[in-house]
Write a protein that holds these residues in place. Structure first.
Motif, PDB file in Angstrom:
ATOM      1  N   SER A 123      -5.908   5.031  11.383  1.00 24.85           N
ATOM      2  CA  SER A 123      -4.803   5.213  12.324  1.00 24.85           C
ATOM      3  C   SER A 123      -3.480   5.212  11.581  1.00 24.85           C
ATOM      4  CB  SER A 123      -4.793   4.078  13.364  1.00 24.85           C
ATOM      5  OG  SER A 123      -5.987   4.076  14.116  1.00 24.85           O
ATOM      6  N   LEU A 147      -0.871  -7.005   9.588  1.00 24.96           N
ATOM      7  CA  LEU A 147      -2.145  -6.305   9.726  1.00 24.96           C
ATOM      8  C   LEU A 147      -3.081  -6.646   8.571  1.00 24.96           C
ATOM      9  CD1 LEU A 147      -0.713  -2.853  10.883  1.00 24.96           C
ATOM     10  CD2 LEU A 147      -2.122  -4.389  12.275  1.00 24.96           C
ATOM     11  N   LEU A 152      -7.432  -6.292   7.536  1.00 20.16           N
ATOM     12  CA  LEU A 152      -7.489  -4.833   7.546  1.00 20.16           C
ATOM     13  C   LEU A 152      -7.020  -4.251   6.215  1.00 20.16           C
ATOM     14  CD1 LEU A 152      -5.913  -4.270  11.078  1.00 20.16           C
ATOM     15  CD2 LEU A 152      -8.341  -4.280  10.488  1.00 20.16           C
ATOM     16  N   VAL A 154      -4.637  -1.745   4.634  1.00 20.59           N
ATOM     17  CA  VAL A 154      -3.377  -1.221   5.168  1.00 20.59           C
ATOM     18  C   VAL A 154      -2.565  -0.532   4.076  1.00 20.59           C
ATOM     19  CG1 VAL A 154      -1.288  -1.781   6.478  1.00 20.59           C
ATOM     20  CG2 VAL A 154      -3.375  -3.135   6.817  1.00 20.59           C
ATOM     21  N   ASP A 231      -7.580   1.287   7.151  1.00 21.01           N
ATOM     22  CA  ASP A 231      -7.694   1.128   8.601  1.00 21.01           C
ATOM     23  C   ASP A 231      -6.427   1.611   9.290  1.00 21.01           C
ATOM     24  OD1 ASP A 231     -10.305  -0.252   8.750  1.00 21.01           O
ATOM     25  OD2 ASP A 231      -9.262  -1.832   7.652  1.00 21.01           O
ATOM     26  N   VAL A 232      -5.286   1.272   8.682  1.00 24.53           N
ATOM     27  CA  VAL A 232      -3.992   1.619   9.274  1.00 24.53           C
ATOM     28  C   VAL A 232      -3.015   2.021   8.175  1.00 24.53           C
ATOM     29  CG1 VAL A 232      -2.078   0.866  10.745  1.00 24.53           C
ATOM     30  CG2 VAL A 232      -4.351  -0.115  11.091  1.00 24.53           C
ATOM     31  N   TRP A 364      -2.796  -3.794  16.751  1.00 25.62           N
ATOM     32  CA  TRP A 364      -4.167  -3.453  16.373  1.00 25.62           C
ATOM     33  C   TRP A 364      -5.072  -3.381  17.606  1.00 25.62           C
ATOM     34  CZ3 TRP A 364      -7.002  -0.875  13.424  1.00 25.62           C
ATOM     35  CH2 TRP A 364      -8.357  -1.149  13.209  1.00 25.62           C
ATOM     36  N   ARG A 368      -7.208  -0.085  18.774  1.00 23.66           N
ATOM     37  CA  ARG A 368      -8.658  -0.113  18.990  1.00 23.66           C
ATOM     38  C   ARG A 368      -9.026   0.339  20.395  1.00 23.66           C
ATOM     39  NH1 ARG A 368     -11.622  -5.430  17.104  1.00 23.66           N
ATOM     40  NH2 ARG A 368     -13.375  -4.028  17.481  1.00 23.66           N
TER      41      ARG A 368
END
Length: 381
Positions: A123, A147, A152, A154, A231-232, A364, A368
């Motif tokens: 994302s 995050l 995660l 990141v 993840d981000v 987050w 999700r």
């Protein structure tokens, strides 16, 4: 074989580019005056190739040839060439198009877009503000680290070309490596992968680039970086709602945007513009953060609402989006950011770090669940 100890000069770059021809125009890139914005930094070379907007989409091979020519110069570690449409050349752009940019296909819903995914990145979220000076970058780095604290993977992209601040805020120095001479490895600290134009130029060097050059550079900083699996990816957007911001919102596959504002009325007016911009290009707004929400005296504990209080929460309710949280005006947040040790990692047990982690957890959770609630569409006349 190129070595980092060889000094790369502008003359050498111009000589190499003078051997690259634009066959349609019957001349070389230098002789035709197509090269601008040349920047040299310890073996890293950036420049723009100005082209007619109607030819832009077909000139990717020319851009690649220019990069190969410069990459062959001894001492060059990486090359970033961007195509930029020469303002005023070619027919007028259609209404609503980015001035000077090559035409883009229309996307569903009327927004013009080429939202290509970024390999390995889950994302992408934008941290934005309608104006500067509201603490957007401080919020972005602490949100990203919040995050990371959730376990995660990141990344953080510093998209503020004119005022890159992430090298200082993350305590990162030095140049990014380029294993293949085409892409860059992000720098890393605190478990966070970071890319910024500030790694390639001196901190006090002004970036005197036209809008289309900025857009192309941002696109390459996003897509020509070896992010790995994330993840981000948090994008620290430039302040305001101008050409560069709109292009990023249109061309980057954003999962959502986070708006940062102070509670002050004038700041909320600009925050509303930023929020409306994202809605206009169909990017979900994850919510609003109220920064500099209040001030508590470190000596007596007396609270003062310097910029008022609660304005961002009220604005979120009015505009139908979530209120993500409030962050106080506190010297510790400023000092840790300036020193390159953001408060989420330097004082993880502090209430301020807890506030940032709480905001990160809410962001987050929204990612999700498929981003934020459907918001009423605002039409700007």
């Amino acid at each position: 074989m190129a070595t980092g100890r060889t000094t790369v000069t502008e003359a050498a770059v111009h000589e190499a580019l003078g051997k690259v021809r634009d066959e349609e125009r019957g001349g070389d890139l230098v002789g035709l005056g197509m090269i601008s914005g040349l920047t040299l930094r310890d073996g890293h070379v950036l420049f723009s190739i100005e082209v007619d907007p109607q030819r832009g989409p077909a000139l990717e091979p020319l851009r690649q040839a220019a990069e190969r020519a410069v990459a062959a110069i001894p001492g060059v570690l990486s090359v970033t060439a961007v195509l930029t449409a020469h303002r005023g050349s070619g027919p007028a752009a259609p209404s609503g198009a980015t001035p000077g940019a090559a035409p883009r296909p229309a996307a569903p819903g009327g927004a013009q877009s080429r939202k290509l995914p970024v390999a390995g990145v889950g994302s992408i979220i934008a941290v934005a503000s309608g104006k500067g000076g509201v603490g957007k970058s401080t919020t972005a780095v602490n949100l990203a680290l919040g995050l990371v604290a959730l376990g995660l993977k990141v990344g953080l992209l510093d998209a503020d070309i004119y005022g890159p601040s992430m090298p200082r805020m993350t305590g990162i120095t030095g140049k990014p490596a380029s294993p293949d001479g085409k892409s860059l490895d992000p720098k890393e600290n605190y478990g966070l992968k970071v890319m910024s134009i500030g790694f390639l130029i001196d901190e006090e060097t002004p970036m005197i680039w036209r809008g289309p050059m900025v857009q192309s550079a941002l696109s390459q900083m996003l897509r020509d970086v070896n992010w790995g699996t994330l993840d981000v990816l948090v994008v620290d957007m430039p302040p305001g709602t101008g050409d560069a911001q709109l292009t990023m919102a249109q061309q980057v596959p954003l999962a959502g945007a986070v708006i940062v504002s102070t509670p002050q009325d004038i700041a909320l007016l600009d925050a509303r513009k930023g929020l409306n911009m994202f809605r206009k290009v169909d990017v979900p707004v994850l919510g609003i953060i109220e920064n500099m929400s209040y001030f508590c005296c470190p000596n007596c504990g007396h609270r003062t609402d310097i910029f008022s209080h609660g304005g961002a929460r009220a604005e979120a309710e009015k505009l139908g989006c979530d209120f993500l949280g409030e962050i106080p005006l506190d010297i510790a947040i400023r000092e840790t950011s300036d020193s390159g040790h953001p408060i989420v990692v330097s004082a993880p047990d502090s209430p301020h770090a807890e506030a940032y982690r709480g905001i990160a957890a809410r962001v987050w959770a929204k990612l999700r669940s498929g981003a934020g609630p459907a918001a009423p569409r605002i039409v700007i006349e």
